[in-house]
Scaffold this motif. Sequence first.
Motif, PDB file in Angstrom:
ATOM      1  N   ALA A  18      31.013  41.101  43.371  1.00 27.20           N
ATOM      2  CA  ALA A  18      30.560  40.435  44.587  1.00 27.20           C
ATOM      3  C   ALA A  18      31.715  39.805  45.351  1.00 27.20           C
ATOM      4  CB  ALA A  18      29.517  39.379  44.246  1.00 27.20           C
ATOM      5  N   SER A  19      32.754  39.431  44.629  1.00 29.27           N
ATOM      6  CA  SER A  19      33.889  38.779  45.278  1.00 29.27           C
ATOM      7  C   SER A  19      35.179  39.243  44.623  1.00 29.27           C
ATOM      8  CB  SER A  19      33.767  37.257  45.161  1.00 29.27           C
ATOM      9  OG  SER A  19      33.894  36.884  43.811  1.00 29.27           O
ATOM     10  N   MET A  20      36.270  38.860  45.223  1.00 34.14           N
ATOM     11  CA  MET A  20      37.581  39.203  44.673  1.00 34.14           C
ATOM     12  C   MET A  20      37.830  38.449  43.374  1.00 34.14           C
ATOM     13  SD  MET A  20      39.730  41.371  45.414  1.00 34.14           S
ATOM     14  CE  MET A  20      41.289  41.768  44.676  1.00 34.14           C
ATOM     15  N   GLU A  21      37.272  37.261  43.247  1.00 29.38           N
ATOM     16  CA  GLU A  21      37.421  36.490  42.005  1.00 29.38           C
ATOM     17  C   GLU A  21      36.773  37.206  40.828  1.00 29.38           C
ATOM     18  OE1 GLU A  21      39.113  33.690  41.186  1.00 29.38           O
ATOM     19  OE2 GLU A  21      39.977  33.949  43.186  1.00 29.38           O
ATOM     20  N   GLU A  22      35.588  37.739  41.043  1.00 29.85           N
ATOM     21  CA  GLU A  22      34.906  38.485  39.984  1.00 29.85           C
ATOM     22  C   GLU A  22      35.693  39.751  39.628  1.00 29.85           C
ATOM     23  OE1 GLU A  22      30.615  40.644  39.088  1.00 29.85           O
ATOM     24  OE2 GLU A  22      30.840  39.391  40.876  1.00 29.85           O
ATOM     25  N   ALA A  23      36.223  40.422  40.643  1.00 33.98           N
ATOM     26  CA  ALA A  23      37.026  41.616  40.396  1.00 33.98           C
ATOM     27  C   ALA A  23      38.288  41.261  39.615  1.00 33.98           C
ATOM     28  CB  ALA A  23      37.381  42.285  41.716  1.00 33.98           C
ATOM     29  N   LYS A  24      38.877  40.110  39.933  1.00 37.96           N
ATOM     30  CA  LYS A  24      40.078  39.665  39.225  1.00 37.96           C
ATOM     31  C   LYS A  24      39.773  39.417  37.752  1.00 37.96           C
ATOM     32  CE  LYS A  24      43.625  36.112  39.343  1.00 37.96           C
ATOM     33  NZ  LYS A  24      44.129  34.905  40.007  1.00 37.96           N
ATOM     34  N   HIS A  25      38.627  38.836  37.468  1.00 39.63           N
ATOM     35  CA  HIS A  25      38.241  38.599  36.074  1.00 39.63           C
ATOM     36  C   HIS A  25      38.044  39.923  35.336  1.00 39.63           C
ATOM     37  CE1 HIS A  25      38.000  34.282  36.101  1.00 39.63           C
ATOM     38  NE2 HIS A  25      37.307  34.313  37.249  1.00 39.63           N
ATOM     39  N   ARG A  26      37.488  40.911  36.005  1.00 43.13           N
ATOM     40  CA  ARG A  26      37.307  42.225  35.379  1.00 43.13           C
ATOM     41  C   ARG A  26      38.654  42.872  35.079  1.00 43.13           C
ATOM     42  NH1 ARG A  26      32.106  45.171  38.242  1.00 43.13           N
ATOM     43  NH2 ARG A  26      30.645  43.487  37.820  1.00 43.13           N
ATOM     44  N   VAL A  27      39.610  42.707  35.970  1.00 45.58           N
ATOM     45  CA  VAL A  27      40.951  43.258  35.750  1.00 45.58           C
ATOM     46  C   VAL A  27      41.600  42.588  34.543  1.00 45.58           C
ATOM     47  CG1 VAL A  27      43.279  43.413  36.714  1.00 45.58           C
ATOM     48  CG2 VAL A  27      41.317  43.961  38.133  1.00 45.58           C
ATOM     49  N   ALA A  69      48.364  44.741  45.534  1.00 50.85           N
ATOM     50  CA  ALA A  69      48.103  44.469  46.952  1.00 50.85           C
ATOM     51  C   ALA A  69      46.680  44.834  47.363  1.00 50.85           C
ATOM     52  CB  ALA A  69      49.098  45.238  47.811  1.00 50.85           C
ATOM     53  N   VAL A  70      45.910  45.431  46.474  1.00 50.24           N
ATOM     54  CA  VAL A  70      44.540  45.827  46.813  1.00 50.24           C
ATOM     55  C   VAL A  70      43.683  44.576  46.951  1.00 50.24           C
ATOM     56  CG1 VAL A  70      42.520  47.095  46.005  1.00 50.24           C
ATOM     57  CG2 VAL A  70      44.793  48.014  45.600  1.00 50.24           C
ATOM     58  N   THR A  71      42.962  44.483  48.067  1.00 51.91           N
ATOM     59  CA  THR A  71      42.150  43.292  48.320  1.00 51.91           C
ATOM     60  C   THR A  71      40.660  43.593  48.414  1.00 51.91           C
ATOM     61  OG1 THR A  71      42.488  43.576  50.696  1.00 51.91           O
ATOM     62  CG2 THR A  71      44.018  42.103  49.537  1.00 51.91           C
ATOM     63  N   ASN A  72      40.284  44.847  48.347  1.00 50.14           N
ATOM     64  CA  ASN A  72      38.876  45.228  48.412  1.00 50.14           C
ATOM     65  C   ASN A  72      38.294  45.228  46.999  1.00 50.14           C
ATOM     66  OD1 ASN A  72      36.378  46.405  48.769  1.00 50.14           O
ATOM     67  ND2 ASN A  72      37.136  48.044  50.099  1.00 50.14           N
ATOM     68  N   VAL A  76      39.073  47.668  43.628  1.00 48.71           N
ATOM     69  CA  VAL A  76      39.520  47.103  42.355  1.00 48.71           C
ATOM     70  C   VAL A  76      38.604  47.563  41.229  1.00 48.71           C
ATOM     71  CG1 VAL A  76      39.871  44.961  41.071  1.00 48.71           C
ATOM     72  CG2 VAL A  76      40.632  45.122  43.435  1.00 48.71           C
ATOM     73  N   ASP A  77      37.304  47.532  41.458  1.00 43.48           N
ATOM     74  CA  ASP A  77      36.358  48.007  40.446  1.00 43.48           C
ATOM     75  C   ASP A  77      36.582  49.480  40.115  1.00 43.48           C
ATOM     76  OD1 ASP A  77      35.163  45.539  40.254  1.00 43.48           O
ATOM     77  OD2 ASP A  77      33.485  46.042  41.579  1.00 43.48           O
ATOM     78  N   MET A  78      36.851  50.278  41.134  1.00 42.22           N
ATOM     79  CA  MET A  78      37.098  51.694  40.912  1.00 42.22           C
ATOM     80  C   MET A  78      38.368  51.899  40.088  1.00 42.22           C
ATOM     81  SD  MET A  78      39.041  54.582  42.283  1.00 42.22           S
ATOM     82  CE  MET A  78      39.798  53.699  43.572  1.00 42.22           C
ATOM     83  N   LEU A  79      39.415  51.125  40.369  1.00 42.40           N
ATOM     84  CA  LEU A  79      40.661  51.235  39.602  1.00 42.40           C
ATOM     85  C   LEU A  79      40.456  50.798  38.146  1.00 42.40           C
ATOM     86  CD1 LEU A  79      43.175  49.903  42.261  1.00 42.40           C
ATOM     87  CD2 LEU A  79      43.017  52.243  41.393  1.00 42.40           C
TER      88      LEU A  79
END
Length: 137
Positions: A18-27, A69-72, A76-79
């Motif tokens: 839902a957000s970049m923060e959630e994506a960051k946690h997944r990474v 540098a990816v901000t979407n 990020v989820d796809m990567l």
Amino acid sequence: MALSWQIAKSTATKPPSASMEEAKHRVLDFFREACRALPVLMDTYNLDEVITQSELRSQIAAAFRKHSAVTNPKVVDMLVFKGKEELQDCLDHSKQRHHLISTYVVGTEGQISLKKLGTVDHGESHFLKNFYQSNLF
């Protein structure tokens, strides 16, 4: 085998971040999974001959930083998904040793000492330098 199952379970599709923060946690979670899998990969592919575990961890971290540098969040989820697939392929032994060496040891830059791999660098001889030079034209 539990580690392999655990990663396979986590590659199931989840709703997008839902957000970049959630994506960051997944990474970060995926990076931890990859680091925990390193001893198994080192043992399975006998990589101790060509690279240390800390060097391999640095290579993986560099691969993560390449996409910093990816901000979407969807990208990020796809990567992360593609990275988990790659890790699962390695754990399932779907790749051969030279695939890992060419991707993570040699890398795209091709910077590796051939002597480290136990081979002799024949390109340094005077005869071969002259041979290569004469065949350029």
